[in-house]
Enzyme design. Structure first.
Site, PDB file in Angstrom:
ATOM      1  N   SER A   1       0.836  -1.185   0.000  1.00  0.00           N
ATOM      2  CA  SER A   1       0.000   0.000   0.000  1.00  0.00           C
ATOM      3  C   SER A   1       0.883   1.252   0.000  1.00  0.00           C
ATOM      4  O   SER A   1       1.690   1.433  -0.907  1.00  0.00           O
ATOM      5  CB  SER A   1      -0.959  -0.048   1.201  1.00  0.00           C
ATOM      6  OG  SER A   1      -2.038   0.846   1.014  1.00  0.00           O
ATOM      7  N   MET A   2       0.791   2.124   0.994  1.00  0.00           N
ATOM      8  CA  MET A   2       1.672   3.286   1.028  1.00  0.00           C
ATOM      9  C   MET A   2       3.125   2.867   0.921  1.00  0.00           C
ATOM     10  O   MET A   2       3.957   3.561   0.317  1.00  0.00           O
ATOM     11  CB  MET A   2       1.470   4.086   2.315  1.00  0.00           C
ATOM     12  CG  MET A   2       2.323   5.347   2.396  1.00  0.00           C
ATOM     13  SD  MET A   2       2.195   6.248   3.965  1.00  0.00           S
ATOM     14  CE  MET A   2       3.626   5.610   4.824  1.00  0.00           C
TER      15      MET A   2
END
Length: 281
Positions: A109-110
Site C-alpha cells: 500500500s503506502m
C-alpha cells in the site's frame, strides 16, 4: 492504507540487532551469512511488526528487514516525517549501510510508494539499486487515487479502516488503542495523500505487482491497465500476481506471497532441498 494491529495481536519474537544502529530498522530473520537482503516497507499506520510472521517462511540465506516509521509502537514519541521526501531520506539513511549484498524492496500500500521513492533516492546517492521491487496493494505513484482522509474525523477514518480490513473491531472499539492507531494512520494518510511524485527516469529493475482480487485500492481489473501503472515505471519486465482477498490479502496468503518473493529473488531459495522451515505462526 490500513492500520497496524496491537502488539498483543502478533506473536512476539525478539528481533536480532540490525547491522545498523538505527531506530528505523527491525531485523526479523537471517542466518550468520545471508546472501540476500529483503527490505519491507509497511502500509499507512503499519509497523515493522507486520512483517515479523514472514520470518518463519524465510530461509537463512535471506536477511529479513522491516522499516519502522516514527510515531508508533516504541517510536511513539519520535517526531513524524513532514512529507514523503523527508520520510524517504530518513529511510535511505538507515538502509544505506545494509546494501552490501543483493537486495529487494517490498512495500504494501503506502509502502509501495515509499519503496519506489527509496529506490530513486538510493540511485541519486549512487548506492546499489534493488535487484527487484515488489509493489503490493496500490497503483503506481502518479496514478493511485488519493483523498482527504487525513482531514476527516475519527469515525470516518475508522470506517475506512473497517472497509479495507486489517484492523480488528476490538481495536477500533477500544478508545485507547483506537486513538493510537488513528494517530499513526492519519499521519501516514497525510504523507501519501499530499504526495505528488516528480517526473523521473524509469527504474532499471524488474517490478512485481501483487494484489488481492477484491482490493478496493488495486483490484484485478485495475491491474489490467499497465499493471496499475507500474509497467511504465521501469525499463525492465513487470509481472502481476493477483491472489484471492481484499486489501490485506497478504495476511491469509502469507505463504504464497513470501514464496513468490523468494522465487523471484532467487529460484534456489524455494527449491526446498536441505531447508526445513517452521510453519507460519
Amino acid at each position: 492504507m490500513g492500520a497496524y494491529p496491537p502488539s498483543a495481536a502478533v506473536p512476539h519474537h525478539a528481533s536480532r540487532p540490525a547491522r545498523a544502529d538505527s531506530p528505523w530498522i527491525r531485523r526479523w530473520s537471517g542466518g550468520t551469512a545471508p546472501r540476500f537482503t529483503l527490505i519491507c516497507l509497511p502500509h499507512a499506520g503499519g509497523s515493522a511488526g507486520f512483517y515479523r510472521p514472514w520470518a518463519a517462511l524465510t530461509p537463512p540465506e535471506v536477511e529479513l528487514l522491516a522499516v519502522q516509521y516514527p510515531g508508533r509502537e516504541e517510536r511513539i514519541e519520535d517526531p513524524e516525517a513532514a512529507d514523503m521526501s523527508e520520510l524517504t531520506a530518513a529511510v535511505a539513511d538507515a538502509v544505506a549501510p545494509l546494501l552490501d549484498r543483493p537486495y529487494a524492496l517490498f512495500g504494501h500500500s503506502m509502502g509501495s510508494a515509499v519503496a519506489w521513492e527509496l529506490a530513486h533516492e538510493l540511485h541519486h546517492r549512487e548506492l546499489p539499486g534493488p535487484r527487484r521491487l515488489f509493489a503490493s496493494g496500490r497503483a503506481a505513484p502518479g496514478t493511485a487515487k488519493t483523498g482527504q482522509l487525513h482531514r476527516q474525523n475519527d469515525d470516518t477514518l475508522s470506517a475506512e479502516l473497517a472497509r479495507l480490513g486489517g484492523t480488528s473491531q476490538e481495536v477500533l472499539a477500544d478508545p485507547g488503542l483506537r486513538s493510537l492507531v488513528l494517530t499513526a494512520v492519519r499521519h501516514d494518510c497525510r504523507i501519501i495523500e499530499t504526495y505528488r511524485p516528480p517526473d523521473r527516469e524509469p527504474l532499471s529493475c524488474p517490478l512485481h505487482v501483487l494484489t488481492g482480487n477484491r482490493d478496493p485500492e488495486l483490484g484485478e481489473e485495475r491491474c489490467r491497465d499497465r499493471a496499475g501503472g507500474w509497467a511504465d515505471l521501469t525499463t525492465a519486465r513487470t509481472e502481476v500476481r493477483v491472489l484471492p482477498g481484499d486489501h490485506f490479502y497478504l495476511t491469509p496468503r502469507r505463504r504464497e506471497v513470501v514464496a513468490t518473493v523468494l522465487r523471484r529473488l532467487d529460484p534456489s531459495l524455494t527449491t526446498g532441498g536441505a531447508h526445513t522451515w517452521p510453519s507460519t505462526p
